[in-house]
Design a protein around this motif. Structure first.
Motif, PDB file in Angstrom:
ATOM      1  N   ALA A  46       0.838  -1.198   0.000  1.00 47.04           N
ATOM      2  CA  ALA A  46       0.000   0.000   0.000  1.00 47.04           C
ATOM      3  C   ALA A  46       0.877   1.254   0.000  1.00 47.04           C
ATOM      4  N   SER A  47       2.007   1.180   0.691  1.00 44.39           N
ATOM      5  CA  SER A  47       2.904   2.331   0.710  1.00 44.39           C
ATOM      6  C   SER A  47       3.524   2.542  -0.681  1.00 44.39           C
ATOM      7  N   HIS A  48       3.880   1.443  -1.326  1.00 40.23           N
ATOM      8  CA  HIS A  48       4.368   1.525  -2.715  1.00 40.23           C
ATOM      9  C   HIS A  48       3.294   2.200  -3.582  1.00 40.23           C
ATOM     10  N   ALA A  49       2.054   1.704  -3.451  1.00 35.93           N
ATOM     11  CA  ALA A  49       0.964   2.246  -4.266  1.00 35.93           C
ATOM     12  C   ALA A  49       0.767   3.738  -3.991  1.00 35.93           C
ATOM     13  N   LYS A  50       0.951   4.117  -2.729  1.00 34.60           N
ATOM     14  CA  LYS A  50       0.759   5.529  -2.380  1.00 34.60           C
ATOM     15  C   LYS A  50       1.801   6.413  -3.078  1.00 34.60           C
ATOM     16  N   HIS A  51       3.047   5.954  -3.102  1.00 32.12           N
ATOM     17  CA  HIS A  51       4.076   6.724  -3.806  1.00 32.12           C
ATOM     18  C   HIS A  51       3.704   6.930  -5.269  1.00 32.12           C
ATOM     19  N   VAL A  52       3.216   5.846  -5.879  1.00 26.76           N
ATOM     20  CA  VAL A  52       2.906   5.916  -7.304  1.00 26.76           C
ATOM     21  C   VAL A  52       1.699   6.825  -7.538  1.00 26.76           C
ATOM     22  N   ALA A  53       0.666   6.672  -6.691  1.00 25.81           N
ATOM     23  CA  ALA A  53      -0.536   7.495  -6.859  1.00 25.81           C
ATOM     24  C   ALA A  53      -0.225   8.974  -6.628  1.00 25.81           C
ATOM     25  N   SER A  54       0.620   9.263  -5.628  1.00 21.81           N
ATOM     26  CA  SER A  54       0.973  10.675  -5.379  1.00 21.81           C
ATOM     27  C   SER A  54       1.734  11.240  -6.570  1.00 21.81           C
TER      28      SER A  54
END
Ligand code: NFS
Ligand code: SF4
Length: 661
Positions: free
Chosen positions: A121-129
């Motif tokens: 989820a943290s990986h996904a957050k970096h990408v989404a941001s």
């Protein structure tokens, strides 16, 4: 079963520590230099002293240890423990607070799934941001087609302006990760409707990943959730949140960096180039590494490299960051997670650049023996002695230049202790994605691209498909389980898809090359792979193992499976497919595995999971889950037996579907 599985692991790793000759040679080389690696440390646990085995802790291995509070740590007595343990442990089936073995094992498992999900989820957050930022800056979005397909899935207006779609997609993704939502939109939109129905009925639709993680932290704290069934159900819900996080990460990376297409490349220590500045990129989030690959051809930096006596800049990948840049740019792979220390021990690495996850703290110690500079780049994963060049969304160019300059300046400091194994790097084909599959299939049937695939499955030309996922493990002969399972199943016309380090294990064994189709695939599968190869414009068959990318890209496989189930009007559990994490290591693997089981996939584990101490949890995972979700775990350490079980599972599914068996 229980503890016997630990013995089988030990026998397997004693036979040989790594299947790959080059890895084997590098292990011996590091040993001769007195360098400690994951392999030597693992071997220490096999030694005995005065006849007493210095094994790993059996309590930990069985999951029956709790250190949730200061009345503990508590360890539960079990008749399965070896004699020395039984004698030194009070004969208690409860911790001081009264927690029983099932609660403790289930709680420990839920915490593992939690950490795995937090990572994704943290990986996904970096990408989404990053996507949100580019949309806000009205930056040119390079792959609007992919964005449209995501918009269609999420039922957004696909004809809106790309930056508007990007803004909406990124905002939904961020709410899915951190919002106070009832259900994750990416989970509900990407799973087949029948799966969503099942999950809803069972209470396994996650709110946001963050919300599930908060509750997980609360429930597993001392004296809170004690019901094993509820703990395992939460693990399933978090597992689904994990899969949705993978989907966000990998779909949004495609928007920013492109959808992979077939590429030819190589794997092995020999992809390092003695005449060039070698920069190895390792980790999982490919945002900075994309820039490093791009700038490795920058004329100013190349000029500097030449003035330092190098012929150029050579980027090589490791683990999943390696998979990402392999898939999109054909960047060669130096090795997988298990090889990270060995790669440094070649003495040829000027800079070893890491982002997050699967980074062994010991790389610092290995690097000290050479000129290698370890560079950390993300705030979540720092090493005390390494240089830190912080990557933030938006500073890629500056950070990447600093890193490459550091590497170039370091080239002249390269020492004399250089070692490369004899075995040349192995050729491979990678770059498979759902889009690539659909593209090739639509050349056979443009109206209905999935039909040729379904026809071939129905006729038994493709008997079924198995995903080899996850890590490679030093607890058994590294790579051997993946490779054995792949070869055994290919003979039976089962198509193999692979991701993560498992794909790299297959690659090292030559299974990602078209030549392997001739050698290993059954005749019927061979025919299909030739047809697809020719349709794709090659004069070879496709390889028998399809490299679908990093572990985050397991989402691609889920998307393909969902499309198949939808098209056939059956549930995921009814398809003649399975997954195998034959050499799993990380919590991430546990999260993906649990999520897949919740979606109806049967998942094989080839390394003993720390749940064998609880008969109830074991039965929930390997039996009852099938009644509830359709998927289940199969635990089998011996890879030949595991192939048989996977084959049997597929055969059963075919029988139920009324297909030829
Ligand atoms: Ni997957 Fe990739 Fe490898 Fe395992 Fe680690 S690199 S995310 S977790 S070790 S396969
Ligand atoms: Fe022991 Fe209970 Fe504390 Fe766990 S929570 S350490 S079982 S007393």
């Amino acid at each position: 079963m229980a503890i016997k599985t630990l013995q089988v692991e030990k026998e397997l790793r004693k036979a040989r520590r790594a299947l790959d000759d080059a890895t084997y040679e590098m292990i011996r080389h590091t040993e001769s230099m007195g360098i400690d690696t994951v392999f030597t440390r693992q071997a220490k646990y096999d030694e005995s002293f005065l006849g007493i085995e210095k094994s790993r802790c059996y309590f930990g291995s069985m999951g029956i240890c709790c250190r949730q509070c200061a009345m503990g740590p508590c360890r539960i007595w079990s008749s399965e423990l070896p004699p020395s343990y039984r004698l030194s442990t009070p004969r208690l089936d409860r911790g001081t607070c009264g927690a029983g073995v099932d609660t403790i094992v289930a709680r420990n498992l839920l915490m593992m799934v939690g950490r795995g999900t937090a990572a994704h989820a943290s990986h996904a957050k970096h990408v989404a941001s990053a996507l949100l930022k580019s949309a806000q800056n009205k930056a040119n979005l390079k792959h609007p087609e992919k964005l449209k397909s995501i918009a269609a899935k999420l039922k957004l207006d696909a004809n809106a302006k790309p930056e508007d779609i990007a803004m909406q997609v990124a905002s939904i993704a961020l709410l899915d990760i951190l919002g106070d939502e009832k259900s994750m939109r990416f989970a509900a939109s990407y799973c087949p409707p029948s799966t969503v129905e099942d999950l809803l009925r069972l209470g396994a639709v996650p709110g946001s990943a963050g919300k599930e993680l908060l509750e997980e932290g609360h429930e597993t704290s001392m004296g809170t959730m004690a019901d094993p069934g509820s703990l395992i159900l939460h693990a399933a819900r978090l597992g689904v949140a994990d899969i949705a996080s993978l989907i966000i990460g990998s779909e949004l990376q495609d928007v920013m960096f492109g959808v992979p297409k077939p590429v030819l490349s190589k794997i092995g220590f020999n992809v390092l180039d003695k005449n060039k500045v070698n920069v190895v990129i390792h980790g999982h989030v490919p945002m900075l590494s994309e820039k490093l690959v791009e700038l490795s051809e920058d004329s100013e930096l190349l000029g500097k490299a030449r003035s330092c006596g190098a012929e150029g800049i050579n980027i090589a990948g490791c683990c999943c960051t390696g998979n990402e840049v392999l898939m999109r740019h054909g960047v060669p792979l130096a090795g997988s997670s298990l090889q990270q220390e060995l790669i440094i021990a070649t003495g040829l690495v000027e800079a070893f650049v890491v982002d997050v996850q699967c980074i062994y703290p010991n790389i610092e110690n290995v690097a000290k023996r050479f000129h290698t500079r370890i560079i950390t780049t993300m705030k979540e994963a720092r090493l005390a002695g390494a240089e830190h060049i912080q990557f933030e969304e938006g500073n890629e160019d500056e950070a990447a230049r600093r890193i490459l300059n550091t590497a170039i300046q370091n080239f002249q400091k390269r020492g004399k202790e250089i070692f490369l194994p004899e075995k040349e790097a192995v050729e491979l084909m990678a770059g498979f994605s759902v889009e690539v599959c659909m593209d090739v299939l639509s050349k056979i049937n443009s109206e209905d691209p999935l039909k040729p695939l379904i026809d071939n499955i129905a006729s038994g030309n493709i008997y079924g498909a198995v995903l080899l996922a996850g890590c490679t493990s030093p607890k058994i002969t590294a790579d051997a389980s993946h490779v054995t399972i792949a070869k055994e199943l290919l003979k039976q016309n089962v198509l193999i898809i692979a991701t993560g380090c498992a794909a790299q294990a297959c690659a090292r064994a030559g299974l990602l090359s078209p030549a392997a189709t001739e050698q290993y695939a059954g005749d019927r599968l061979k025919g299909v792979l030739w047809l697809l190869g020719k349709t794709a414009g090659l004069d070879t068959p496709l390889p028998p193992v399809w490299h679908f990318g990093s572990c985050v890209d397991n989402s691609r496989v889920i998307i393909l499976v969902a499309a198949l189930a939808d098209k056939l009007g059956v549930r995921v559990k009814d398809l003649p497919i399975a997954a195998s994490a034959a050499e799993w290591i990380t919590e991430k693997a546990v999260a993906i595995g649990t999520g897949s089981v919740a979606l109806g996939v049967t998942v094989h584990l080839g390394v003993t999971p720390p749940v064998i101490g609880s008969p109830e949890v074991l039965s929930l995972l390997t039996r009852k889950s099938e009644e509830l979700f359709g998927g289940k775990f199969i635990i089998e350490i011996d890879p030949t037996k595991a192939s048989e079980l996977l084959y049997e599972h597929i055969k059963e599914a075919r029988k139920k579907l009324g297909l030829m068996i």
